[in-house]
Design an enzyme around this catalytic site. Structure first.
Site, mmCIF file in Angstrom:
data_model
loop_
_atom_site.group_PDB
_atom_site.id
_atom_site.type_symbol
_atom_site.label_atom_id
_atom_site.label_comp_id
_atom_site.label_asym_id
_atom_site.label_seq_id
_atom_site.Cartn_x
_atom_site.Cartn_y
_atom_site.Cartn_z
ATOM 1 N N GLY A 377 0.836 -1.194 0.000
ATOM 2 C CA GLY A 377 0.000 0.000 0.000
ATOM 3 C C GLY A 377 0.866 1.236 0.000
ATOM 4 O O GLY A 377 2.091 1.184 -0.127
ATOM 5 N N GLY A 380 0.819 8.719 3.268
ATOM 6 C CA GLY A 380 1.454 10.015 3.092
ATOM 7 C C GLY A 380 2.957 9.956 3.267
ATOM 8 O O GLY A 380 3.702 10.758 2.697
ATOM 9 N N PHE A 381 3.416 9.010 4.064
ATOM 10 C CA PHE A 381 4.847 8.840 4.313
ATOM 11 C C PHE A 381 5.546 8.288 3.076
ATOM 12 O O PHE A 381 6.622 8.724 2.694
ATOM 13 C CB PHE A 381 5.011 7.881 5.502
ATOM 14 C CG PHE A 381 6.431 7.608 5.907
ATOM 15 C CD1 PHE A 381 6.976 8.251 7.001
ATOM 16 C CD2 PHE A 381 7.211 6.699 5.222
ATOM 17 C CE1 PHE A 381 8.278 7.996 7.391
ATOM 18 C CE2 PHE A 381 8.513 6.437 5.599
ATOM 19 C CZ PHE A 381 9.044 7.098 6.696
ATOM 20 N N GLY A 382 4.928 7.322 2.429
ATOM 21 C CA GLY A 382 5.538 6.661 1.280
ATOM 22 C C GLY A 382 4.989 5.256 1.123
ATOM 23 O O GLY A 382 4.128 4.818 1.888
ATOM 24 N N LYS A 398 8.551 0.270 5.200
ATOM 25 C CA LYS A 398 7.979 1.569 4.836
ATOM 26 C C LYS A 398 9.111 2.450 4.316
ATOM 27 O O LYS A 398 10.051 2.762 5.046
ATOM 28 C CB LYS A 398 7.306 2.212 6.039
ATOM 29 C CG LYS A 398 6.573 3.517 5.716
ATOM 30 C CD LYS A 398 6.057 4.199 6.971
ATOM 31 C CE LYS A 398 4.879 3.486 7.568
ATOM 32 N NZ LYS A 398 4.271 4.270 8.681
ATOM 33 N N ASP A 495 -3.703 10.222 15.186
ATOM 34 C CA ASP A 495 -4.204 9.754 13.888
ATOM 35 C C ASP A 495 -4.777 8.342 14.019
ATOM 36 O O ASP A 495 -4.508 7.480 13.184
ATOM 37 C CB ASP A 495 -3.094 9.793 12.841
ATOM 38 C CG ASP A 495 -3.639 9.731 11.417
ATOM 39 O OD1 ASP A 495 -4.824 10.070 11.217
ATOM 40 O OD2 ASP A 495 -2.898 9.339 10.496
#
Length: 705
Positions: A377, A380-382, A398, A495
């Protein structure tokens, strides 16, 4: 040996000579006179106590290794409280005491007869007051921040405009991010850091200095710096230099070196010119010649030291069989020196012994060179990739997207926090990799993906019956309770949502993604930020509108998540629920009318589960109340979910209850996500049709509470 000693003396003398312009760099000053705190005269008790403070405080601060002192003189209503701090790069105690003496002298003239006054100069900060402000470092919650209790925080700017406002502000942000982390967690007596960043010849080298009063804890200092950074973004007017000054902390940045000594934090200098940047005011051939001599001597001495250290390291490696370990970080595989250097720079030293420093080639091989087939997937981080290590361990990698400035902040934040978090309901961070431009986080691999993958899907949803969903709810509650109360540091996640709840092979929930989390002081009740992060639909109203967050912000998100788990519907999206634009308003309406069961996903549970489900809905409504003070803590919410015999208070209505769907809205949006408000009602009727509700008490709540 004698000649070497003479050479070192020469170097020290030359360095002291070069630092002389700094002492004269005191043109900038600001002051604040708080007349609301009352007045005094030279002859009354407060005036006499202030005289004693004036005589003692500069000497105390200049004599302390931290260049900081606070003092209390007198008793009762005439007590004087004082705080003095000199800039962390000062090496001459006389410069410190001289700056503070001058500050006292000027304040006595500028704020004559006023009991509360503050003065800022380039080299020192001074405040005295009749109020005990040093004992309240958390006052003005948002900015514990830089501001003292009267909010006297100042910004100053240079006259030169930056070539590119947005580019320069981005450079300052990156510089400050690195510098503030080091300064907050610096183990020296002076809680400060200096920094320099070189990008390329077309952009100026940026220099910075950040400092907190040593009375603040590392976490308080870090939050104070974050307040400064937010103020700088808010007030920045496009200049090449500036400063934000507060009693608790301050920082300054320029396109020239304004501080003494070499910067502690250096960014990008592997590609920078080999000549060392000079301080402002360095001009003339004599000064340049002195600088060249200093550099030559310094480089010679440094090379000698490096050669000696290298020989010593080689000898120790040979004796130890070639194995080296970074203190507190005990990697299970060969670690990249770049990763070690980055973690040292970020002052991350408390990871568990299982935390691994990975090399980039190893992770590239594990993910088949980050192939699309292994991609799990993207956030926003990458992107996130599945990988298999040589020992067969499956991991999730990640990978920070290139040029992601915010992602870099989240990357460091997650590593910093994960070192302090160990709980069965929190995702486990196995290690990280920092090599050149690559920055990656390596987690345990959880085969069942995330909670939203199940509860919002019509085909997979039925596989999660009520017992499994209740188990997931209890696990999430335990994980949040750990973050808020039982971990080494109190954490606000900020979050919490269905996609950040990962499920292992046995469907045990694990809270993930701590990139936006914040450390909360043990005596803090709430904080404020100008940068609101999170996901719409899960944000508490006070956070979304004002940037105010606390443990109650996470409680609100938890309540939204409970309603989504019970109903199988998203709180916000393209569908409507009856006449409401979100699930919260619809849930409140159903509960108020005694029709709470119509919320429930029709495939859930047996009739015997009705009481448990209804209790969960009521706890959810208590968690999403508009006022944060009305919401329970996670301790209370966990107890409510577990103690079925204990009666619950009636909830008040959630935020935005008055937002309704206009008459005549088209129905396409209602059907896009698989059901309209009418579909939900029919589903609820199907669930309740064959079950008795005699054992369930549903309160009808008067509108307007």
């Amino acid at each position: 040996m004698k000649e070497a000693g003479i050479g070192m003396v020469v170097v020290l003398l030359l360095l002291l000579f070069l630092s002389r312009p700094l002492a004269a760099d005191d043109a900038y000053s600001e002051y604040s006179c708080n007349g609301t705190s009352g007045h005094y005269t030279a002859r009354d008790a407060f005036g006499a106590n202030l005289e004693r403070l004036t005589a003692a405080l500069p000497a105390d601060a200049s004599a302390a290794p931290s260049l900081f002192a606070s003092a209390t003189v007198g008793t009762g209503p005439d007590t004087v409280f004082g705080l003095a701090l000199c800039r962390g790069d000062i090496t001459d105690a006389r410069a410190c005491s001289g700056c503070l003496d001058d500050a006292f002298r000027k304040l006595r003239g500028l704020c004559a007869g006023i009991r509360d006054a503050t003065f800022y100069q380039d080299l020192c900060t001074l405040r005295y007051s009749g109020e005990d402000f040093p004992a309240r470092p958390d006052d003005n919650g948002p900015v514990i921040n830089a501001m003292d209790v009267n909010g006297s925080t100042y910004a100053g700017w240079d006259s030169r405009n930056a070539t590119s406002r947005s580019t320069f502000l981005s450079l300052v942000g990156t510089l400050f991010s690195e510098m503030s982390m080091y300064g907050a967690y610096n183990s020296t007596a002076r809680r400060f850091a200096t920094a320099a960043m070189y990008v390329n010849p077309t952009l100026p080298t940026v220099y910075g200095l950040a400092q907190c009063t040593p009375a603040l804890s590392p976490a308080q200092c870090w939050h104070c710096f974050q307040g400064l950074e937010a103020l700088n973004r808010q007030w920045y007017d496009g200049r090449e230099g500036g400063r934000i000054l507060g009693v608790r902390c301050n920082f300054r940045y320029e396109a020239y070196q304004f501080f003494a000594g070499s910067p502690v934090v250096k960014i990008g200098f592997s590609d920078a010119p080999q000549s060392s940047p000079t301080a402002k005011g360095s001009n003339g051939s004599n000064h340049k010649m002195i600088l060249i001599i200093v550099l030559c001597v310094s480089i010679s001495v440094l090379c000698s030291l490096l050669v000696g250290c290298l020989l010593l390291i080689i000898r120790r490696v040979r004796k130890g069989g070639g194995k080296t370990k970074l203190p507190h970080l005990q990697p299970h595989s060969r670690s990249s020196s770049k990763t070690e250097e980055a973690l040292k720079l970020w002052k991350i030293e408390e990871s568990s012994s299982e935390f691994t420093l990975y090399d980039f080639p190893k992770l590239a091989a594990a993910t088949d060179d980050f192939s699309e087939d292994n991609r799990l997937g993207r956030g926003g981080f990458g992107p996130v990739y599945k990988g298999t290590l040589p020992d067969g361990t499956e991991v999730a990698v990640k990978r920070l997207s290139a040029q992601s400035g915010q992602g870099l902040v989240e990357f460091k934040n997650e590593i910093q926090l994960i070192a302090k978090l160990q709980h069965t309901n929190l995702v486990k961070l196995l290690g990280c990799c920092v090599q050149e431009e690559e920055k990656m986080l390596v987690y345990e691999y959880l085969p069942n993906r995330s909670l939203d993958f199940f509860i919002f899907d019509q085909e997979r949803g039925p596989s999660l019956g009520w017992k499994k969903r209740r188990h997931i709810i209890e696990g999430i509650a335990q994980g949040l309770l750990y973050l808020h109360k039982h971990s080494r540091v109190r954490i606000i996640h900020r979050d919490l949502k269905a996609s950040n709840i990962l499920l292992d092979g046995d469907l045990n929930p694990k809270i993930s993604d701590f990139g936006m989390a914040r450390i909360f002081g043990s005596n803090m009740t709430e904080a404020n930020t100008n940068r609101v992060v999170g996901t719409y639909g899960y944000m508490a109203p006070e956070y979304a509108s004002e940037g105010i967050f606390s443990v109650k912000s996470d409680v609100f998100s938890f309540g939204v998540l409970l309603l989504e788990i019970v109903s199988g519907k998203r709180n916000s999206g393209h569908q409507h629920y009856g006449e409401f634009v979100n699930l919260l308003g619809y849930a409140w309406q159903m509960w108020m009318e005694g029709r709470g069961l119509e919320l429930v996903e029709p495939t859930l549970g047996e009739c015997g589960e009705v009481a448990s489900i209804m209790r969960c809905i009521k706890v959810a409504l208590l968690c999403v109340q508009d006022s944060a003070t009305d919401r329970p803590t996670m301790t209370e919410a966990t107890a409510m979910l577990g103690n079925h015999g204990v009666p619950l208070p009636d909830p008040r209505r959630p935020p935005h209850f008055d937002l309704r769907v206009n008459s005549g809205d088209d129905d396409d949006d209602d059907e896009e996500e698989g059901g309209s408000g009418q579909d939900v009602v029919r589903a609820g009727s199907h669930f309740t049709g064959s079950c008795s509700t005699n054992d369930v008490t549903i309160s009808t709540i008067q509108e307007g509470r």
